[in-house]
Design an enzyme around this catalytic site. Structure first.
Site, PDB file in Angstrom:
ATOM      1  N   GLU A 111     -29.794   5.291  28.079  1.00 33.92           N
ATOM      2  CA  GLU A 111     -30.827   6.308  28.069  1.00 33.92           C
ATOM      3  C   GLU A 111     -32.300   5.446  28.002  1.00 33.92           C
ATOM      4  OE1 GLU A 111     -31.514   7.670  23.490  1.00 33.92           O
ATOM      5  OE2 GLU A 111     -29.540   7.616  24.207  1.00 33.92           O
TER       6      GLU A 111
ATOM      7  N   ASP B 142     -41.149  -7.515  19.384  1.00 34.82           N
ATOM      8  CA  ASP B 142     -39.730  -7.544  19.541  1.00 34.82           C
ATOM      9  C   ASP B 142     -39.442  -9.206  19.700  1.00 34.82           C
ATOM     10  OD1 ASP B 142     -39.211  -4.909  21.896  1.00 34.82           O
ATOM     11  OD2 ASP B 142     -39.452  -4.930  19.588  1.00 34.82           O
TER      12      ASP B 142
ATOM     13  N   LYS C 244     -35.566   4.108  26.734  1.00 32.07           N
ATOM     14  CA  LYS C 244     -36.186   4.143  25.397  1.00 32.07           C
ATOM     15  C   LYS C 244     -37.521   4.607  25.326  1.00 32.07           C
ATOM     16  CE  LYS C 244     -36.905   0.736  21.540  1.00 32.07           C
ATOM     17  NZ  LYS C 244     -38.515   0.851  21.282  1.00 32.07           N
TER      18      LYS C 244
END
Length: 739
Positions: free
Chosen positions: A134, A55, A136
């Protein structure tokens, strides 16, 4: 890691401190590394970097493109998702692309995301803006297609446009219903979600694997991906896979709800498993509170997560927000922090990349960091080893790095993990300062650190001066030449190209097309070498012959010119029509940087225009080809050896010009400018709409402008458009035009 990967010598520098040349070099290297990691993650189910590492690698890449927009084009990885589907499975085209999410790593970035959404929608601070939050899930993305409520197909994400058909395997997962139940099931719906493996199930599976003498999995994500992508569904059936549904693609006649949380609630009623930790909040503070709550519970959850996903709840607002590059504007993933570990440097090795960069790599005593076993770490360049930063400043409190040192390794955004600090009190008594080589370890050519003539600053990276006489650089060029989007010769992949070079069968691209003739004259036939036979050799020669005619854009891409990916190769091919015309333009172009070379004594007939000569201007005026790409093309063809390589190749290959591409919308290929106050959409929405329709949106009016969309209060831009004869329409006329 793969040997001889390009270095990232400037990684210790802030993006804001990079020069254009440094940014260009790092952007190209990052592009190769990210593509390699995508293939390992999506195709091989064997990543060598953690999610946090990947990332932040992506973030670095996108930050460079944000500061140097000329580096961004249609081939940029920031516009792509995943990797191409494996040839082992049938391909499935996603009717609605499966995109990825932008990432946030701090509270400030989450707050900016919320503010950015409000700005785009032109919402007042007092206007309610709801989001869902929510977990991941760290698994494998999958799309389940239901028609008439019946599961008819399942596919992996693949490259976002097409994935792998894993229907038979998905049918073995107990949690995935073969038929949806309840009221309101759409006639057609693609359910998007994550296939994962619970922690306890993962440990039990690895215990069984070890007991049976089979390889164990590195982490639950790898186990889930490897289990789902089996050719034998019975193997998948034996693995304890699970599923969470959280999104959708195509839905006819429409999604079963007006908001994100309503649709996910409908999924639950249909019999699909959904995550119970999903909530709805109305501000950034609520998002961050849920992030901290889930983070505190992370260790006790029965499955791995790597962050929290936030989505704008209203589907109508999602539609208005739309998408940018490879991700939606209405969602973001708030990732958890990376991890560190302590280990010992056993050796320092030097790797040589395609551009000749010498990269020091620490060979480590293997250690687990973030769920992945790490045995290598980048040391960036010789200054980094000596504790000198990119601007000459002291780093790591002035402590250098030596073989035998105990070091702290972090997986937080580098190509391979990086050494962030040295535990000085554990340094062995006999450890000596590392002497960086001044000669290439591959070809023994001198390795130098170039000096920027404008700034007088020494380059951070030391480069081999051997050029293509250096095997490391020559092999990388050959591997690119035969890659899938270049010549793509069946039976001659990157591995074979490397082997043929080692066997001295090929040294440059043209040699590929002389391989059969040389083989016939050789005493050591290809068919007699290990791994080859008469049939495979003949098949290879036939495949090579079939590539003697190739599309011009693929030929240009295969040359490996920096910044010239598939899309830019097409642009150059369409504009120039032949390799010879492109070569002549590159040789004849006079770049603006060369203007300064003319002195007062230079005859007027030889002085160059400040903006470059007409040939240069023509190249930079090609839609999508800016100064950075044009300069790379010019420099490539000015190098005598490169011209020789191309000339020899043209003796063997005939590039074919491209056919014209038909436009698909009334504004496709046109340059559009928006001005004045727009009443039916925000300026950002207008730009996004035009770009989706294939138009290029400019910020100012010029002779190249095709259309001006003017709202109330339009001023100087409208006047200039009229003076230039540019067609001008209102906002309502724009909607009539584009439908």
């Amino acid at each position: 890691m793969t040997a001889n990967r390009p270095a990232l010598p400037t990684r210790d520098k802030a993006v804001s401190d990079l020069s254009a040349t440094e940014a260009s070099d790092e952007h190209a290297a990052l592009s190769q590394e990210i593509a390699s990691h995508d293939a390992r993650y999506y195709q091989e189910d064997a990543p060598v970097i953690s999610d946090a590492d990947y990332d932040r690698l992506r973030r670095r890449y996108e930050d460079i493109e944000a500061r140097f927009p000329a580096l961004k084009n249609d081939d940029s990885l920031s516009r792509k998702v995943g990797a191409a589907p494996s040839a082992k499975f049938a391909k499935v085209v996603h009717q609605v692309p499966m995109l990825s999410l932008q990432n946030a790593f701090s509270d400030e970035e989450v707050e900016e995301f919320v503010a950015r959404v409000r700005r785009f929608l032109n919402l007042a601070e007092s206007a309610e803006l709801a989001f869902t939050a929510e977990p991941k899930i760290d698994g494998l993305s999958c799309s389940l297609r239901y028609e008439g409520g019946v599961l008819v197909r399942a596919a992996t994400r693949g490259d976002g446009t097409q994935g792998e058909d894993v229907t038979a395997n998905v049918r073995t997962i107990a949690e995935i219903p073969h038929r949806l139940t309840g009221a309101g099931v759409p006639d057609i719906i693609d359910i998007r979600g994550e296939v994962y493996m619970g922690k306890a199930d993962f440990l039990a599976l690895n215990a069984r694997q070890e007991e049976a003498g089979k390889p164990v999995f590195a982490n639950p994500r790898n186990a889930a991906a490897g289990s789902l992508r089996q050719l034998d569904p019975e193997i998948t059936r034996s693995r304890p896979l699970r599923f969470f549904a959280y999104a959708w693609g195509q839905a006819e006649p429409g999604p079963p709800g007006a908001s994100q949380h309503e649709v996910v609630d409908a999924f639950r009623r249909f019999g699909l498993p959904t995550n119970p930790l999903t909530i709805r909040v109305t501000d950034a503070a609520g998002l961050l509170a849920h992030y901290r709550k889930i983070g505190a519970e992370r260790a006790s959850l029965g499955y791995d997560i790597d962050g929290v996903v936030y989505k704008v709840d209203s589907l109508a607002l999602q539609e208005r927000l739309g998408f940018v590059s490879r991700s939606p504007r209405w969602a973001i993933a708030h990732k958890f922090a990376a991890e560190q570990a302590t280990t010992v440097i056993e050796a320092i090795e030097i790797q040589v990349g395609r551009t000749g960069a010498l990269t020091p790599v620490a060979k480590l005593t293997p250690v687990t960091v973030g769920g992945v076993v790490v045995s290598n770490a980048t040391l960036h360049n010789e200054d980094y080893i000596r504790a000198i930063g990119g601007n000459g400043e002291e780093i790591r409190e002035g402590i250098d790095i030596r073989v035998g040192d105990t070091v702290v390794v972090q997986r937080a955004g580098d190509v391979i993990p990086q050494v962030v600090s040295v535990v000085l009190d554990k340094r062995p008594a006999g450890a000596t300062a590392y002497q960086f080589p001044h000669h290439c370890p591959v070809c023994n050519s001198q390795a130098v650190r170039e000096v920027d003539p404008k700034t007088g600053k020494q380059d951070a990276v030391r480069r081999c001066t051997g050029g293509l006489i250096c095997p490391a650089q020559a092999v990388e060029r050959l591997r690119h030449f035969v890659s899938r989007n270049a010549f793509d010769i069946e039976g001659l992949g990157e591995k074979q190209a490397h082997a043929f070079y080692e066997w001295k069968l090929i040294a440059e691209p043209a040699d590929i097309f002389r391989l059969q003739a040389r083989n016939e004259q050789s005493l050591s036939k290809l068919e007699n070498r290990e791994g080859w036979g008469r049939t495979s050799a003949q098949n290879l020669f036939a495949a090579i012959e079939a590539r003697r005619t190739i599309a011009l854009d693929r030929f240009i891409f295969a040359l490996g010119i920096r910044h010239v990916g598939e899309t830019n190769a097409k642009r150059l091919a369409r504009h120039y029509g032949s390799v010879e015309a492109l070569r002549d333009a590159a040789i004849g172009a006079e770049m603006p940087t060369e203007m300064e070379e003319a002195s007062e004594e230079t005859p007027p007939t030889r002085r160059r225009k400040p903006q470059g000569n007409e040939v240069w201007q023509e190249m930079t005026d090609i839609d999508g080809i800016g100064a950075v790409v044009a300069e790379a093309v010019v420099e490539f063809f000015r190098e005598p050896h490169n011209r020789q390589v191309v000339e020899e190749l043209l003796k063997e290959v005939t590039p074919q010009p491209l056919e014209a591409v038909a436009s698909t919308s009334p504004v496709s290929g046109k340059t559009v400018v928006f001005t004045g106050s727009l009443e039916r959409m925000t300026r950002d929405e207008a730009k996004a709409m035009a770009e989706r329709l294939g138009a290029k949106v400019a910020g100012s009016v010029s002779g190249k402008t095709d259309l001006l969309v003017a709202g109330p209060g339009a001023g100087s831009k409208l006047e200039k458009a009229r003076s230039l004869g540019v067609k001008t329409i209102t906002e309502d006329e724009w909607f009539d035009l584009v439908g």
